[in-house]
Write a protein that holds these residues in place. Structure first.
Motif, short mmCIF file in Angstrom:
data_model
loop_
_atom_site.label_atom_id
_atom_site.label_comp_id
_atom_site.label_asym_id
_atom_site.label_seq_id
_atom_site.Cartn_x
_atom_site.Cartn_y
_atom_site.Cartn_z
N LEU A 39 0.83 -1.21 0.00
CA LEU A 39 0.00 0.00 0.00
C LEU A 39 0.86 1.26 0.00
O LEU A 39 0.65 2.16 -0.81
CB LEU A 39 -0.93 -0.03 1.21
CG LEU A 39 -1.98 1.07 1.35
CD1 LEU A 39 -3.14 0.59 2.22
CD2 LEU A 39 -1.43 2.37 1.93
N VAL A 40 1.83 1.31 0.91
CA VAL A 40 2.66 2.53 0.98
C VAL A 40 3.65 2.60 -0.17
O VAL A 40 3.97 3.69 -0.66
CB VAL A 40 3.37 2.66 2.35
CG1 VAL A 40 2.36 2.89 3.45
CG2 VAL A 40 4.22 1.45 2.66
N GLN A 41 4.13 1.45 -0.64
CA GLN A 41 5.07 1.46 -1.77
C GLN A 41 4.39 1.91 -3.06
O GLN A 41 4.94 2.71 -3.82
CB GLN A 41 5.67 0.06 -1.97
CG GLN A 41 6.70 -0.32 -0.93
CD GLN A 41 7.31 -1.69 -1.16
OE1 GLN A 41 8.33 -2.01 -0.58
NE2 GLN A 41 6.68 -2.50 -1.99
N ASP A 42 3.20 1.40 -3.30
CA ASP A 42 2.49 1.71 -4.55
C ASP A 42 1.95 3.13 -4.58
O ASP A 42 1.66 3.65 -5.66
CB ASP A 42 1.31 0.74 -4.75
CG ASP A 42 1.77 -0.70 -4.97
OD1 ASP A 42 2.98 -0.91 -5.16
OD2 ASP A 42 0.90 -1.59 -4.94
N ASN A 43 1.78 3.74 -3.42
CA ASN A 43 1.06 5.01 -3.35
C ASN A 43 1.89 6.15 -2.76
O ASN A 43 1.34 7.08 -2.18
CB ASN A 43 -0.23 4.83 -2.54
CG ASN A 43 -1.22 3.90 -3.21
OD1 ASN A 43 -1.96 4.30 -4.10
ND2 ASN A 43 -1.24 2.64 -2.77
N ILE A 47 0.32 9.63 -1.33
CA ILE A 47 0.49 9.97 0.09
C ILE A 47 1.16 11.33 0.22
O ILE A 47 0.74 12.17 1.03
CB ILE A 47 1.30 8.87 0.81
CG1 ILE A 47 0.49 7.57 0.89
CG2 ILE A 47 1.71 9.32 2.21
CD1 ILE A 47 1.28 6.37 1.39
N ALA A 48 2.22 11.54 -0.56
CA ALA A 48 2.93 12.82 -0.51
C ALA A 48 2.00 13.97 -0.90
O ALA A 48 2.03 15.04 -0.27
CB ALA A 48 4.14 12.78 -1.43
N LEU A 159 -8.43 -1.84 -0.86
CA LEU A 159 -7.81 -2.40 -2.06
C LEU A 159 -6.63 -3.31 -1.73
O LEU A 159 -6.23 -4.12 -2.57
CB LEU A 159 -7.32 -1.26 -2.98
CG LEU A 159 -8.36 -0.23 -3.40
CD1 LEU A 159 -7.72 0.84 -4.27
CD2 LEU A 159 -9.52 -0.89 -4.15
N TYR A 160 -6.07 -3.18 -0.54
CA TYR A 160 -4.86 -3.92 -0.17
C TYR A 160 -5.06 -4.87 1.00
O TYR A 160 -4.29 -5.82 1.15
CB TYR A 160 -3.73 -2.94 0.16
CG TYR A 160 -3.20 -2.20 -1.04
CD1 TYR A 160 -2.08 -2.66 -1.73
CD2 TYR A 160 -3.81 -1.04 -1.50
CE1 TYR A 160 -1.57 -1.98 -2.83
CE2 TYR A 160 -3.32 -0.36 -2.60
CZ TYR A 160 -2.21 -0.83 -3.27
OH TYR A 160 -1.73 -0.15 -4.37
#
Length: 483
Positions: A39-43, A47-48, A159-160
């Motif tokens: 989730l954090v890698q793909d987005n 997020i930023a 989604l994740y």
């Protein structure tokens, strides 16, 4: 009414999922942790963008404090969760022979997590990591004061992650109140002490255990035993711990500094130079300072430093721009101790410096106030370090640095007294969301008859020996070789 139906329906789904026991498997826990990492890698870009819209954070700050810390925590949990879940064998005293004992960590059930607005991604997902690793189902309530991040979490998490086990509900204080009316197996709250009291009061109605990650006035105690190079490093660490993380809107940020009078001007000059180095001649144009979260907080902070008695103590900064929700990094020297800036948590870019005749007075100063979340102390004096550790109470103590303790998974993070209740991070997060269930097994072999009536002097002596853990003599007593 519609929101209450959504809440009740979500809780019912979470309880059904928990009763299915699927969340207790190591496979489910690992899959969810992998999903969080993805989730954090793909987005990262989304997020930023959301954090810039909500708080004006620079991408470097976003990665350091939000994305990177979540990835690190989730990877740590992923690599350790099987070890954490494994039953722990405990040795029983000889008195219990033949018997065995172990402690099983089991999930608490359906957990409610309230996230805070200042780190709206990491303070939502970091507790979630612990809750998932422990095998719970979770309802996450992001802060409505960071609406873009809240919307991102609500849209992206399903989604994740398993949407039958992890749900997100957005809304304001009214939704929070509705959530607190429900029965939970655990409530985890990050926010102000004022709201923390409301959470604890509501939880008490159902005897729900709570973790409260609150705040307080974290002091930095500055000794004078420093070289010029040490002073430069110290200034960078204080400025970094005050303004380089959400512009002072952080519970573990330096709230005020205690220093001897003779060293105050040196410290102030060094802080000024460092602020200029970090944020330039015109901090309002810097892209490295987050903005104040909203108009209400801007007005609250403005009131703190624009009070005439306090304003007279400003030695650096003091400018602000309401339209841009900007307040310049501001240093105040010896503001009145009874002013609001010295009695309330600042949670913003204002740094009071309080001068003392002797740095030893700092211990009494800190002890005269509610227990802080962290005490930062810059000193090389080992005796003074021991005095701080033995004579003060705080959530944690950091010597010669600021805020770095938060990122250490091997250390517990939490407060004491008004600064919080409970702890998390790493294995401590797993434990926070688990119940440690002791299990004992005994054999039918070797019944110990003295434990049963009718009572007599022999059995009294048996109990005396048993509770003294004098097993050799107890054995002699049982064999009739000792009276």
């Amino acid at each position: 009414m519609e929101k209450m139906e959504e809440i009740e329906g979500s809780i019912a789904d979470l309880r059904t999922t928990f009763r299915s026991r699927k969340t207790t498997s190591v496979a489910w826990r690992k899959n969810q942790l992998r999903g969080l990492i993805e989730l954090v890698q793909d987005n990262e870009q989304k997020i930023a963008k959301a954090l810039y819209q909500d708080l004006g954070k620079h991408p470097a700050e976003v990665y350091r404090d939000e994305i990177g810390i979540v990835k690190k925590s989730a990877n740590h949990a992923l690599s350790c969760v099987e070890k954490w879940m494994a039953p722990k064998k405990n040795r029983l005293p000889l008195l219990y022979f033949p018997a065995s004992a172990q402690v099983l960590s089991e999930p608490l059930g359906v957990v409610l997590i309230f996230a805070s607005w200042n780190f709206p991604i990491s303070l939502a997902l970091d507790p979630l990591i612990g809750a998932i690793a422990a095998g719970n189902t979770v309802l996450l309530k992001p802060s409505d004061l960071a609406p873009e991040c809240a919307a991102f979490l609500q849209e992206t998490i399903p989604l994740y992650l398993d949407c039958n086990a992890i749900k997100v509900i957005n809304g304001g204080a009214d939704v929070g109140e509705k959530l607190l009316q429900q029965k939970w197996d655990k409530i985890f709250f990050t926010g102000s002490t004022r709201v923390g009291r409301l959470v604890m009061t509501a939880a008490a109605k159902h005897l729900t255990p709570v973790t409260l990650e609150l705040g307080g006035k974290c002091p930095a105690v500055v000794d004078t035993l420093f070289s010029l190079s040490d002073i430069k490093v110290m200034a960078k660490r204080i400025v970094g711990g005050k303004w380089a993380a959400c512009n002072g809107q952080i519970c573990i940020g330096v709230d005020y500094v205690l220093v001897e009078k003779k060293f105050a001007s040196t410290l102030v000059d060094s802080l000024k130079r460092t602020i200029k180095k970090f944020f330039g001649e015109s901090p309002k144009d810097s892209n490295s300072l987050s903005r104040i979260v909203n108009k209400n907080h801007f007005d609250r902070l403005s009131k703190l430093f624009k009070e005439p008695r306090v304003a007279a103590s400003i030695v650096h900064g003091g400018s602000s721009n309401e339209e841009n929700l900007f307040i310049e990094p501001t240093i105040l020297l010896d503001p009145p101790l009874d002013s609001e800036i010295m009695t309330e948590e600042i949670f913003g870019p204002l740094l009071p410096i309080i001068t003392l005749n002797n740095i030893q007075e700092s211990i009494e100063f800190v002890n005269s106030r509610p227990k802080p979340l962290v005490i930062y102390a810059f000193t090389k004096d080992e005796t003074f370090k021991r005095e701080i550790l033995s004579e003060t109470s705080s959530g944690s103590v950091v010597f010669n640095d600021t805020v770095v303790q938060y990122a250490a998974d091997v250390l517990p993070f939490g407060g004491v007294g008004q600064s919080g209740l409970g702890r998390y991070h790493g294995k401590y997060s797993f434990d926070n969301f688990s119940h440690e269930k002791p299990v004992m097994q005994r054999s039918f072999f070797l019944e110990m008859e003295p434990r049963y009536p009718p009572w007599n002097d022999f059995k009294i002596n048996f109990f005396r020996f048993a509770y003294r853990f004098d097993y050799f003599n107890l054995l002699l007593l049982l064999l009739g070789l000792k009276k």
